[in-house]
Each structure stands twice: as C-alpha cells, then as structure tokens.
Scaffold this motif. Structure first.
Motif: not given
Length: 351
Positions: A180-193, A251-261
C-alpha cells in the motif's frame, strides 16, 4: 486456449538472467502486468509506470493487467488506470476473482455462494451465473474468499461456520501481504489463514502462481507470446514458471535485490529491471568470465561462499552478474552465498 498455450512446458533451471537484443515491448506480443507494486502502490502511480506503458503500447505491445487482488471490478480497475494516465478498458483487466468464479461454476453451476470479499468478487460470480450470499442461512453450495479491506470478524466467522459444515471452500488467492502507499499490509492469504485455523481445512486456490489464473489470463487475452511482469517472486514469477512463459521482475514492489539473489529455481525471472522502463529496452547478457560472470562493466564470482564484485557501471548490470554467479552456484536450490557487501557497493544497501 490456443495450441501454443497448451503445449508450453516448464522451462529448465535458470542459472542467469536472460538477454534480449531488442526492446521487450517488441519481442513479446502481450505484457501480463501485475498491478500492486508494479503500476501503482496505494492508488498512486509508481514512478515511470504510466509513461512506460503508454510507450510500450505505442510500439505495438498489448497490455493486460493481471491481478490477484479480487476486491474491485475490472471496470473500476480500468477507470483507475485511466486516471493514472494509462487508458484501459475493462476487458484489459483479469482478476483472481474471475479465475476463482470459473472454478466454482465448474464445480457447482448456478448455485448460491457464501461470499467473503468485495464487489469485484461478487461481480465475477454473477458473470458465471452464481449468486453471492452472505449467510449460511441462505443455503449456499460453496464458500469463497477474496481480498477486501472491509472484511471483518463477522464475515470470517460465517465463512468458518460454512466450511466447518463441509461446504467446498475456494479462495481467489493466498497472498499473505499487499503493498500500500503506507507500507505492507495483510493480504487475502492472512484472512484465509483465519478460516483455516478455525476449521483445520484447506481451500481450493485460483490465483497466481497456480494454473487456474494462468488459464484465465490466456483465455481472456489470446496472448501468443506473453511476458509476465511483476514484483513478487512467489506469485508473479513462479506463476510465469508454472505457465512456461518468460517474466520480468521490477524492483518497485515487495521483492528486493537480496530476495532475488536468494530465489530458488522456480522463482527466478527471465529479466530484471528497476521499473517498467525495462519494457522499452533490450537486456544485456551475463556471460561467463573466468570463474565468474560479467555484465556491463561488472564481474561477479563466488569464492569460498562469498560473492565478490569487481568493476564499475550500471548497478543493474552488476546485479545481473551477481544473479548469474549466485544462481549457478546454487543450482535448483535457494542461493545462500554471502552477498551483502556486493549489494552495498551497487547501492542496494540495507537489502
């Protein structure tokens, strides 16, 4: 579905980023674009997204927007994109709500469905001749969950009661988080859980990276040479791998360079770019060089479990060289070399 779509096979293990000697918007007929973290975040356009997409379309690439977010209708998404400067029609938008609605209609046609989610999910169910309801007392034949920020305890409890009674349970997707514009928030998977914990059962899932979403996308777009464009390794890139098609990680969303490697084989993209400008360019090759790999002005190698990086130039070229060195060393498994110093040198500090 076309014969070409049916005959695609899962590609072999990727040990280095792919190379393209012409712009991707010319090499592929259709971009299958994720939205959150790729085109926009929190409703606002990501830098360079709108102008890059307009340019790609002017150069002949068909743009389709493929999202696991099931909360809005395709028409609402298209209107949002148009406001951001990317004119789009509802037919250009494919959602996990549409994919899960097709699955449910195949299982229980013309039935009532207990629906936990937004208008996007309800509209997709109606499109398939299904009737969304909100209570177990309405006599539903199935239960479905899709992301909506207004979902609360009462809706999750009603879904749990129905799943506990043995009704077939479906989920549009299981993304644990959403940008989100404010950071990372719970998605549908969290509600399914929440429902899974309450019932001890597992849903049938339609969204990326699973085959129902890829099937829905190909059916609706007719793409012959698609390129999946996304920011998530676990949905966008793995979904492309499952579908046997090429992918571009931005690299504009949730994945950073370390996660890619660190990505295992099924989550390694064909191409990597800072943002959607990567659609408008070719992509240089990372070539074998001594005991490592070279790209642009950089050479990367793994020595005694540590990634070394020598040279100078564009940071993205250095990252491509690092990917080649780390992925080759790792094979099918997640990369585990020590690369923090190399990333700091490239400007990916803190990743």
């Amino acid at each position: 579905m076309s014969q070409q779509s049916r005959s695609r096979t899962v590609p072999p293990t990727r040990t280095r980023p792919g190379a393209a000697d012409r712009p991707l918007c010319e090499a592929y007929d259709t971009a299958l674009l994720d939205l959150d973290g790729v085109v926009y975040a929190g409703g606002a356009a990501i830098a360079y997204a709108a102008e890059s997409l307009v340019a790609a379309r002017e150069r002949g690439m068909h743009l389709a927007y493929v999202t696991n977010n099931a909360s809005r209708t395709p028409q609402a998404v298209a209107e949002h994109l148009t406001r951001l400067g990317v004119p789009a029609e509802s037919g250009d938008v494919i959602t996990s709500a549409q994919a899960v609605a097709r699955l449910i209609a195949d299982r229980v046609p013309s039935a009532r469905v207990l629906t936990v989610g937004g208008e996007g999910l309800r509209a997709a169910l109606r499109e398939r001749g299904l009737e969304p309801v909100t209570s177990l007392d309405d006599g539903p034949a199935a239960v479905v969950q899709g992301y909506d920020p207004g979902v609360g305890w009462a809706e999750l409890a009603e879904a749990s009661y129905a799943v506990g009674r043995g009704l077939p349970w479906f989920a549009s997707n299981t993304d644990l988080t959403i940008p989100t514009g404010r950071g990372t928030a719970p998605g549908n998977g969290a509600l399914v859980e929440v429902v899974r914990i309450a019932t001890g059962k597992q849903p049938v899932v339609a969204g990326k990276p699973l085959p129902p979403m890829h099937r829905e996308t190909i059916l609706r777009t007719g793409a012959q040479r698609p390129l999946v464009v996304g920011d998530r390794l676990d949905t966008d890139i793995e979904g492309a791998h499952v579908g046997g098609v090429d992918s571009l990680l931005v690299l504009t969303g949730v994945t950073d360079a370390a996660q890619l490697l660190a990505a295992p084989a099924e989550r390694r993209p064909t191409y990597v770019a800072d943002d959607l400008r990567g659609l408008l360019t070719g992509h240089p090759e990372a070539t074998a060089a001594g005991d490592g790999f070279a790209c642009g002005g950089w050479t990367a190698a793994i020595r005694d479990g540590v990634a070394t990086l020598d040279g100078d130039g564009e940071a993205l070229d250095g990252l491509r060289a690092l990917c080649a060195a780390v992925w080759t060393e790792a094979g099918d498994e997640p990369g585990d070399a020590e690369w923090s110093k190399a990333l700091v040198r490239l400007g990916f500090a803190g990743e």
